[in-house]
Design a protein around this motif. Sequence first.
Motif, PDB file in Angstrom:
ATOM      1  N   GLN C  14       0.835  -1.193   0.000  1.00 52.24           N
ATOM      2  CA  GLN C  14       0.000   0.000   0.000  1.00 52.24           C
ATOM      3  C   GLN C  14       0.873   1.247   0.000  1.00 52.24           C
ATOM      4  N   THR C  15       0.601   2.152  -0.879  1.00 56.80           N
ATOM      5  CA  THR C  15       1.391   3.392  -0.946  1.00 56.80           C
ATOM      6  C   THR C  15       1.013   4.318   0.211  1.00 56.80           C
ATOM      7  N   ILE C  16       2.015   4.821   0.907  1.00 56.78           N
ATOM      8  CA  ILE C  16       1.676   5.765   1.992  1.00 56.78           C
ATOM      9  C   ILE C  16       2.154   7.176   1.675  1.00 56.78           C
ATOM     10  N   ILE C  17       3.265   7.281   0.912  1.00 55.34           N
ATOM     11  CA  ILE C  17       3.698   8.614   0.480  1.00 55.34           C
ATOM     12  C   ILE C  17       3.793   8.596  -1.034  1.00 55.34           C
ATOM     13  N   ASP C  18       3.154   9.570  -1.642  1.00 50.91           N
ATOM     14  CA  ASP C  18       3.229   9.641  -3.085  1.00 50.91           C
ATOM     15  C   ASP C  18       3.624  11.048  -3.492  1.00 50.91           C
ATOM     16  N   ILE C  19       4.795  11.125  -4.134  1.00 55.72           N
ATOM     17  CA  ILE C  19       5.269  12.444  -4.559  1.00 55.72           C
ATOM     18  C   ILE C  19       5.338  12.425  -6.068  1.00 55.72           C
ATOM     19  N   SER C  20       4.697  13.441  -6.699  1.00 55.62           N
ATOM     20  CA  SER C  20       4.775  13.416  -8.154  1.00 55.62           C
ATOM     21  C   SER C  20       4.992  14.819  -8.697  1.00 55.62           C
ATOM     22  N   GLY C  21       5.874  14.928  -9.631  1.00 57.62           N
ATOM     23  CA  GLY C  21       6.134  16.191 -10.341  1.00 57.62           C
ATOM     24  C   GLY C  21       6.552  17.317  -9.423  1.00 57.62           C
ATOM     25  N   LEU C  22       7.317  16.967  -8.370  1.00 57.81           N
ATOM     26  CA  LEU C  22       7.638  17.968  -7.351  1.00 57.81           C
ATOM     27  C   LEU C  22       8.765  18.895  -7.826  1.00 57.81           C
ATOM     28  N   ASN C  23       8.492  20.188  -7.755  1.00 61.05           N
ATOM     29  CA  ASN C  23       9.502  21.184  -8.095  1.00 61.05           C
ATOM     30  C   ASN C  23       9.570  22.212  -6.981  1.00 61.05           C
ATOM     31  N   LYS C  24      10.810  22.627  -6.698  1.00 59.34           N
ATOM     32  CA  LYS C  24      10.946  23.666  -5.682  1.00 59.34           C
ATOM     33  C   LYS C  24      12.107  24.569  -6.034  1.00 59.34           C
ATOM     34  N   TRP C  25      11.914  25.832  -5.765  1.00 53.31           N
ATOM     35  CA  TRP C  25      12.978  26.817  -6.000  1.00 53.31           C
ATOM     36  C   TRP C  25      13.275  27.545  -4.690  1.00 53.31           C
ATOM     37  N   PHE C  26      14.552  27.828  -4.464  1.00 51.21           N
ATOM     38  CA  PHE C  26      14.920  28.825  -3.443  1.00 51.21           C
ATOM     39  C   PHE C  26      15.283  30.075  -4.209  1.00 51.21           C
ATOM     40  N   GLY C  27      14.376  31.047  -4.242  1.00 52.26           N
ATOM     41  CA  GLY C  27      14.626  32.195  -5.093  1.00 52.26           C
ATOM     42  C   GLY C  27      14.701  31.730  -6.533  1.00 52.26           C
ATOM     43  N   ASP C  28      15.850  31.965  -7.176  1.00 52.28           N
ATOM     44  CA  ASP C  28      16.001  31.522  -8.563  1.00 52.28           C
ATOM     45  C   ASP C  28      16.647  30.146  -8.661  1.00 52.28           C
ATOM     46  N   PHE C  29      17.041  29.612  -7.515  1.00 54.08           N
ATOM     47  CA  PHE C  29      17.776  28.356  -7.520  1.00 54.08           C
ATOM     48  C   PHE C  29      16.794  27.192  -7.530  1.00 54.08           C
ATOM     49  N   HIS C  30      16.886  26.362  -8.568  1.00 55.86           N
ATOM     50  CA  HIS C  30      15.953  25.243  -8.738  1.00 55.86           C
ATOM     51  C   HIS C  30      16.463  24.065  -7.911  1.00 55.86           C
ATOM     52  N   VAL C  31      15.943  23.914  -6.720  1.00 56.48           N
ATOM     53  CA  VAL C  31      16.559  22.976  -5.794  1.00 56.48           C
ATOM     54  C   VAL C  31      16.008  21.555  -5.926  1.00 56.48           C
ATOM     55  N   LEU C  32      14.728  21.419  -6.279  1.00 54.09           N
ATOM     56  CA  LEU C  32      14.159  20.085  -6.537  1.00 54.09           C
ATOM     57  C   LEU C  32      13.573  20.099  -7.946  1.00 54.09           C
ATOM     58  N   ARG C  33      14.002  19.132  -8.740  1.00 53.97           N
ATOM     59  CA  ARG C  33      13.588  19.173 -10.150  1.00 53.97           C
ATOM     60  C   ARG C  33      12.778  17.925 -10.494  1.00 53.97           C
ATOM     61  N   ASN C  34      11.502  18.139 -10.639  1.00 57.43           N
ATOM     62  CA  ASN C  34      10.596  17.090 -11.108  1.00 57.43           C
ATOM     63  C   ASN C  34      10.817  15.757 -10.399  1.00 57.43           C
ATOM     64  N   ILE C  35      10.594  15.781  -9.099  1.00 54.45           N
ATOM     65  CA  ILE C  35      10.786  14.573  -8.283  1.00 54.45           C
ATOM     66  C   ILE C  35       9.513  13.728  -8.333  1.00 54.45           C
ATOM     67  N   ASN C  36       9.658  12.466  -8.657  1.00 51.50           N
ATOM     68  CA  ASN C  36       8.547  11.521  -8.566  1.00 51.50           C
ATOM     69  C   ASN C  36       9.015  10.363  -7.703  1.00 51.50           C
ATOM     70  N   MET C  37       8.205  10.025  -6.712  1.00 49.96           N
ATOM     71  CA  MET C  37       8.658   8.995  -5.797  1.00 49.96           C
ATOM     72  C   MET C  37       7.473   8.567  -4.957  1.00 49.96           C
ATOM     73  N   SER C  38       7.418   7.269  -4.658  1.00 49.01           N
ATOM     74  CA  SER C  38       6.395   6.884  -3.687  1.00 49.01           C
ATOM     75  C   SER C  38       6.969   5.844  -2.747  1.00 49.01           C
ATOM     76  N   VAL C  39       6.393   5.816  -1.576  1.00 47.30           N
ATOM     77  CA  VAL C  39       6.894   4.949  -0.511  1.00 47.30           C
ATOM     78  C   VAL C  39       5.746   4.080  -0.046  1.00 47.30           C
ATOM     79  N   ASN C  40       6.022   2.808   0.092  1.00 54.23           N
ATOM     80  CA  ASN C  40       4.982   1.885   0.575  1.00 54.23           C
ATOM     81  C   ASN C  40       5.007   1.785   2.086  1.00 54.23           C
ATOM     82  N   LYS C  41       3.915   1.328   2.592  1.00 55.74           N
ATOM     83  CA  LYS C  41       3.815   1.112   4.028  1.00 55.74           C
ATOM     84  C   LYS C  41       4.874   0.095   4.435  1.00 55.74           C
ATOM     85  N   GLY C  42       5.597   0.372   5.495  1.00 54.20           N
ATOM     86  CA  GLY C  42       6.569  -0.576   6.018  1.00 54.20           C
ATOM     87  C   GLY C  42       7.898  -0.554   5.285  1.00 54.20           C
ATOM     88  N   GLU C  43       7.991   0.310   4.290  1.00 48.30           N
ATOM     89  CA  GLU C  43       9.210   0.346   3.508  1.00 48.30           C
ATOM     90  C   GLU C  43      10.239   1.281   4.148  1.00 48.30           C
TER      91      GLU C  43
END
Lengths: 339, 407, 255, 575
Positions: C14-43
Amino acid sequence: MRKLISLIAVLAIIVSGTALAQATIEQIESRDSVICGVNATGLPGFATVDESGNYAGFDVDFCRAVAAAVLGDASKVTYRGLSAGERFTALQTGEVDVLIRNTTWTSNRDTALGLNFAPTTFYDGQGFLVRGNSGIETLDDLDGTTICVQSGTTTELNLADVMNANGLEYEAIINEQSDPLLAAYDDGACDAYTTDKSGLVAQRTQLRDPSEHVIMDATISKEPLGPSVRHGDDQFFDIVKWVVFATFAAEEYGITSENVDDVMISTQDSNIKRLLGVEPEKVEEFGLSADAFYQVIKQVGNYAEIYNRNLGPDTPFDVPRGLNSSYVDGGLLYSPPVR
Amino acid sequence: MLQPALPPPVRETGTLAWMRRNLFSNLWNALISVVALVVIAWGVLSLLNWMVFAANWDRVWANLRLMSIFRYPIELVWRPMASVMIVIFLFGMSAGLSKDGTGRIVRSAYNWMMGFVGFITLVALFAFPSVRFLWIAVVVLGVAGFWLARAVPVLAKALPWLWIASWFVSLFFLLGVGGNGNNPTGLEFVPPNLWGGIILTFFFSVTGIVLCFPLGIALALGRQSKLPAIKYFCIFYIEIIRGAPLITWLFTASLLLPLFLGGIRPEAIIRAQVAIVLFAAAYMAENVRGGLQALPKGQREAAHALGLTPWDSMRLIILPQALRSVIPAIVGLFIGLFKDTSLITIVGLFDLFAVALKVATQPESKLIAGGIVRELFIFMAIFYWFFCFRMSVASRQLEQELGLGTR
Amino acid sequence: MDSVVSALAPTGGQTIIDISGLNKWFGDFHVLRNINMSVNKGEVVVVIGPSGSGKSTLIRCVNRLEEHQQGKIVVDDIELTDDVRNIDKIRRETGMVFQQFNLFPHLTVLDNVTLAPIRVRKMKKSEAEQKAMYYLEKVKIPEQASKFPGQLSGGQQQRVAIARALTMEPKVMLFDEPTSALDPEVVGEVLEVMVNLAKEGMTMIVVTHEMGFAREVGDRVVFMDAGQIVEVGTPEHFFVNPQEERTKSFLSKIL
Amino acid sequence: MASRTARPSSEVVPWYRNVKLIAVFAQIIFVVIVLIVLAILVFNVSRGVKTLGVRTGFGFLADRAGFPLSESLIPYDQNASYARAMLVGVLNTLKVALLGVVLATLLGIMVALMRLSNNWILKQIATVYIETVRNIPLVIQIFFWFSVLLVPSLPSGVNALRFGPIYFNNSSGLIFPWPFASSNFRHWTIWLILALVLAIGVYWWRRRTLLRLERPGNPFWPAAAAFLLVAAVGYFIALAQSRFPENLLVSLDADRGRVNSVLDVNANGTVDNQDTPYATVPVIVTFESASFEVNPQRRTEQRKEINSAFAFPSLRKSEFEEARVEFVNPDLNDRLSVHYTGFPTTGIVYEDRNENERFDAGEDLDESTGEGFEGNDYKLVLFIEGFKRRVLTERDGETRVPRFDSYENASFERLGPSPLAWSFPNFPTDKTLVTGGATLSVSYLALLLALTFYTASFIAEIVRGAILSVPKGQTEASKALGLSNNQTFNLVVFPQAFRIIIPPLISQFLNLTKNSSLGIFCSYQEFFAVSSIVNNQSGASMPIFFILIGGYLIISLTFSFLLNLYNARTQLVER
């Protein structure tokens, strides 16, 4: 619960004072006290606080006279010490009912500042203190002398105007504070020291040997000092005016706090009868109780008593009456008739 | 074989060696020492000579009452004294309850305070019979508080609330309520224009620091806020207030507050108090901000990560730590406020300084050649120095105890 | 990138964390670029990578210590949006352990641990203390309960921090370099606690430099560089047979 | 940022739970509350303006002030406007603040070093000083300096302390020679600007050279030398160019003891009221001989009474050729003698009863009366031969010379023009008033001293803390490198401490500036004091409030901006 309510009421009064809309006389009656603005730092002979915390002085006595007239009890005065800067604002905003703080009556203050001046209680004026053996007696003798004068005051201006007008040369030693100037004079740095006569009188007592010094007759400015109230309350203005007149009149008629009860019974003079409220209607026209002026004289005294108590020969100041004598003695104090 | 410890050579110890090291280590030092000693001896001697022989202390002595309570009715003097008793009693309790490091500082301050109160009591015992029993009561209560707290340590929890309550009770005693000639059940109202002298100095500065506290914290938090409107408002407020001297704010409050409030005219004492509180709050905010900035960022994050609400994390995590670290700065602010109360004379209030000036204008004082300004000055200087110095000592001890200021 | 995305798919459960298309900038600095990831229960997911690669930022986004600008994060079926209620819920369901411990120095160990259960979970004090002692025993320092954090060693502090997070009984534990600030001799005691936790079936995302831990406990290893997920795989696969050049050069430097 | 689209959200979040919207709403509510409070205040004020007759608007600033100010850096009299009076106040504030900052810093560093010294007494003195001064309210200290230390303790009037041409007494203050810019100053201005530009150029050039050569050294000294050289050369050139105007009219009125210098506008050759005053004309006045009479009287010196003392106008020994004092009544010359305390102008009349030709205690009193030889009976006369004095006419085109009771052949000589005219203080005939030179009033000195001593106690602690904060390892390291004690302090310890010192020092400077507003307690006419007077006179409390607060803010902000600029530079240079 009642205590809680009264606590809130007291706090409310402290926080807010009283509303401006009410007539002054009503405010005084409802709070059972006259708020009188006096000199904050203290002016010897006019307003000082003694060791036990009582206000005393010439100005203070007139505060008490107003309270005696309005509330029938001269002790019902709340004194509010005012600095020169805040005195007019305090009166305008209604923080004090009446301002009795060595304030000179000028046209500007009468009009622009919105003050109404009651009759002058003390005719002050700028004078000179000189050494008794200096031979300086008249204004002309001051030619070529050195004069100590406080700066930043009208005294400095008055001195310049008068000396120029008479074509007299002089050197001025100037300081803002009076104490160093007085010390300089005492040490012989100047031939004369000038300020208002009331001030000269008080300051003479601080000299090493006051008897060596005399106050010259010459008065070079008009400084009429008296109580003032704010514009727009004619009834209270009338009351303050007539409290002052009553002290003049009492002196003129020879009524003192000692003999006022006897006079009241024995007098045939209808002026006196009306003043003391034997014939009550004239006093009641002010909106006061019939014995208002009687109380003033009984509790505070006539003008001569007030004067002698604070400035007279038995005080350290011993100011000659001069202009502050009744008109019958050649002074300026003159009360209109009570009719 | 261990070498036994030997005493140092004689020339390294003893008075002479101390003097050589500290006073006469070289020719230049010796010269300075001698000159300085002569100058000090001359200065101290001439001051003592003046104080004992030349000064005229009669007027100061005669006006002690005026300078302590000003025009507060003498028959009601037990009421300000009751406030003193409450404070000393609580002080005793605090000292009785304190154990650890900061507690030692409270204890030593308490001992000092009791010494001072004891001295006043001794003076009162011989010179001021009207208040002698009141002062004895102060001493008794101070000691009683200490032992009561020792006996019942549970009181520790109530102590902060008792301190807060003491301010209200003191105000209640000073002001009085409900009573007048006809209704003797209450305390007769004493209008603030009769207060003055030392009680006003104390009441004013304590009230100032107490009331500026919440406002100062709010401003400090506001200045740290991420919301620009609030942040810039707080910065604006703090910088404007700090940009101009206190005296101008007192002047403003005195002249313009009635105008701003549209005809409502608070008593002069309240106007001045408002000015002092608003003024001190800006400085308090900067102190608290220092504490907030010194707090590691992780503390805030940990609180967030645990799911605490912003209010809880502020109340339970951030402020307790931030405020603790700025206690010395707050004591410093209080000393400043205590000294600054002397400025309220400019708005016609009668703190110690103003009363002293008034005493100098009494006709009797005027009769003394040269006046009594010097005597009054010495009296005031000793009074202020005595309290400020003790507080700054406490502040320094706190700084050491909290591990601040040591690098 | 497709290969990477497919490798991220949950391997079952069972998926407990699902991250998709995550982008983050600090100001102009692109710190997270298109993160896709999921974590299952107990993993147990171990995130590794050079410093500045965005590992910490990634897990701090999960409980909104950092705000992300684009993409979607779903924790236990709750989407992390601007909604205050969701943020609160997610924070309740995730426990976090910091590099610098971040214990509250003015509270005792016990108060540190019981604070959140009482304030956030509205637990009774006695209940919270009972639970706290249970977890303190679990991290093997029940005897330190009445001390202040300043009196403990680094390793003990970090264990208290773990107990503090566990007492909230979160569904997911986030570890942000939990051993980096510790003396080498006490790293072991903290790792031991974490290993036990993993064995009990706790879902964990661990940012760490401890390759031994990753190898032993990790179900999956995520390698990040320059704000991107470079490679994902089981520890055996990852350490023995990395696919990407970048991964190879990284591993060659640290192993 | 526009290109980054908002994060897609699967559900619509209600506004009251949206953290972003909550932040926006909180701010809107806050701003609205602030605006409402402001609106209430503005409404109240505008109502108060109508009902209470409070003045608003800044028009009053143009009105005539009508009050004199005793201390001003710019021309001012009571006919000037309120605005000018306020400006005088601001300048007076700056005058005390700038000098106070410098003095407080110097004293503070000195006290800090005393506290760190290894002399036990110095350390204790510094500690006692710091602990005393910072724990007593500043206003009481100002009061102390003014009303206790300076005014009563200083000699008054004619008893002024004299150190060469410097005078000091309690009515005038400290008076010392000072150069004033004359109308010919403009000839020199160009040279000063040139010198400044050159100095800056030399500074940069020297700095770059030093950097290139990698030599230690301070580029300041060559720059200073260049400035002085050009300025000095320029002065002599300007001196050569200097001219007095054609219609300058200088006259001596020996009877009144006045020298006048005016521009004779109507060219009639005499001084009348159409002529405009012309300042800073140096003149040498000579009298072939002169005399002056005074009465001996009781005086106070250092609070001690002296009987039969006399004091003529003060003369310097270089100003006359010969002088003698005699009794006007010739009989007295046999009976009484004169003891000079300052030949020939001050002394004591005494009766040499024990005939030891010396003044002994008690001899200044007449045995028969027990009083001093005072008053007209014992009038003294001072005869001098060949009196000569150099004076400089002041801003009103006038200056004073001694006004003798009688004199012969008074004459004067106009000296040449120069860009700077030195004005020396002198005692004129009327015994006491000092003219010429520059004056620092007693009020100013009291405020300056109080501010300096008070602030220095805080600065000393800042400096001490900073020096102590430099790790001991730094000292040990530099000693290990073989640097001397002085080098260690100057090159290693102090530069590091300096960085720590600067920010708190700035805040102390600002405190000092703000504290100068307490000058009202020693009647120093700074910004606040003048504003109070203006408020008292005009009743315009509302606009004055804005001027006061705004004025102090501008002073504070400018001050802190400049200092922070400097701070940023030093921090940069350090790294």
